[in-house]
Design a protein around this motif. Structure first.
Motif, short mmCIF file in Angstrom:
data_model
loop_
_atom_site.label_atom_id
_atom_site.label_comp_id
_atom_site.label_asym_id
_atom_site.label_seq_id
_atom_site.Cartn_x
_atom_site.Cartn_y
_atom_site.Cartn_z
N CYS A 61 11.53 39.30 8.68
CA CYS A 61 10.59 38.67 9.61
C CYS A 61 10.56 39.47 10.92
CB CYS A 61 11.04 37.24 9.88
SG CYS A 61 10.17 36.41 11.23
N CYS A 104 12.32 36.63 13.68
CA CYS A 104 13.75 36.44 13.43
C CYS A 104 14.20 37.57 12.50
CB CYS A 104 14.02 35.06 12.83
SG CYS A 104 13.47 34.83 11.14
N CYS A 153 7.71 34.88 9.79
CA CYS A 153 7.99 34.05 8.60
C CYS A 153 7.61 32.59 8.81
CB CYS A 153 9.46 34.17 8.20
SG CYS A 153 10.60 33.23 9.23
N CYS A 168 10.06 30.53 11.02
CA CYS A 168 9.90 30.63 12.48
C CYS A 168 8.81 29.68 12.95
CB CYS A 168 9.53 32.06 12.88
SG CYS A 168 10.95 33.14 13.04
N ARG A 202 15.59 32.27 17.62
CA ARG A 202 14.57 31.24 17.87
C ARG A 202 14.96 30.34 19.04
NH1 ARG A 202 14.82 29.53 11.84
NH2 ARG A 202 14.16 31.45 10.83
#
Ligand SMILES: [Zn+2]
Length: 365
Positions: free
Chosen positions: A4, A7, A24, A27, A316
């Protein structure tokens, strides 16, 4: 391997998809952690803590960093009369034991150190059953028995010592790995509406599905009993406490106070002389030898480990940059050979047998 762009989850992660920018689905649907806050914590302490017996609260420690800080925090910041508890599964590394001894000594806290056999009893059969028919979802079963030992011990000791408030010192949401749930619930039972509606039920049916495919897991009745009890202690804990421990309240400290990795590490190193395992390269989860094996199996068969998810969540949460996470991942995903051969020894198997079984599982994706 594609990862991703926000992330660091890899393309082999279960049910992952990427948008045009390479971000992704996990996320996009992630909800940031919300802490209940110090005020709410204080209210709970005022209501349940300040026990009438010798202790205000009980805290579970493992020798790992998060529970070490939890103990420090409750003793030094909250000024509570704390009883510490640890459930030794028989797979606790020496350095974790040393850490525990040091921290209770420095903080002058009583420690109940109990050994349990649940993990030892299931471990060999679990690993050998897995080798017969390797399945990604059942990698997680190599740890079964551990949680039963901890929860059962905490509740028993709290009741015996008349301590109403129990703190769990680990298990922040960053540490919770969603892929475990996905792996175990992706099966024909999982498509049934009634099963899908409840997480405990979908986990139970996931387990039933896996055991039907590979009944070796249940051939030993002792094991079957341990699985069942652990399921109950983990997924039906509220009910269990209502029935058997109505005077106890169990809460996770990090649901209330912020989990700040830098603050945790700097505080425990300085204040309670906490030491990190030099071989593992990570300060995370080094408090159990079996977790090395689990991460090795995950890495070799699925191409990622718990660390990929932990670090992704930290990105995140704004606690790490993606670049920092990638740097850490490389270091933290190293599993020392010594740890693997030691743990294979426990199950009387050679690391080559393990590798042969892992090779049967192609990385997903
Ligand atoms: Zn992502």
């Amino acid at each position: 391997m594609k990862r991703c762009s926000k992330c660091i989850l890899p393309e082999s992660y279960p049910d992952i998809s990427f948008d045009a920018d390479g971000v992704c689905n996990y996320c996009k649907t992630y909800e940031n952690m919300k802490y209940k806050g110090e005020k709410a914590l204080q209210e709970i302490i005022s209501k349940y803590g300040k026990g009438k017996g010798d202790y205000d609260c009980l805290v579970g420690i493992s020798g790992g960093r998060d529970s070490a800080y939890a103990l420090y925090y409750l003793v030094k910041v909250k000024k509570l009369r704390v009883l510490a508890y640890t459930a030794d599964s028989g797979f606790v590394p020496e350095i974790a034991v040393e850490n525990m001894k040091k921290m209770v000594d420095i903080l002058q806290v009583d420690l109940v150190y109990e050994k349990h056999k649940f993990l030892k009893k299931t471990f060999k059969n679990n690993v050998l059953s897995w080798l017969r028919k390797p399945s990604p979802a059942m990698i997680l079963m190599v740890c079964s028995g551990c949680r039963l030992g901890m929860f059962r011990g905490l509740l028993k000791v709290a009741k015996k010592n008349n301590v109403p408030l129990i703190f769990l010192g680990g298990g922040t949401r960053i540490e919770v790995c969603d892929f475990k749930k996905t792996l175990l619930t992706t099966n024909p039972f999982g498509r049934l509406k009634i099963v899908r509606k409840s997480l405990p039920l979908s986990m139970l049916f996931g387990l039933i599905y896996e055991v039907l495919r590979n009944p070796f897991y249940f051939l030993n009745p002792v094991n079957a009993m341990i699985y069942f009890r652990e399921y109950f202690y983990f997924f039906q804990r509220d009910r269990l406490m209502k029935w058997f421990y109505p005077n106890q309240k169990m809460i996770g400290l990090y649901e209330y106070i912020e989990w700040d990795e830098n603050l945790i590490l700097s505080t425990i190193k300085k204040e309670i002389n906490w030491m990190q395992d030099v071989e593992s390269g990570s300060s995370w989860r080094f408090d159990c030898k079996v977790s090395f094996l689990k991460n090795y199996m995950l890495k070799e068969s699925l191409g990622f480990t718990e660390k990929d998810e932990n670090l992704s969540k930290m990105i995140r949460e704004g606690l790490l940059t993606r670049q920092e996470a990638m740097g850490r991942l490389e270091k933290e995903n190293i599993v020392p050979d010594k740890a693997i051969s030691e743990i294979c020894n426990e199950a009387n198997l050679s690391p080559a047998d393990l590798d042969e079984a892992i090779a049967k599982l192609k990385p997903i994706g």
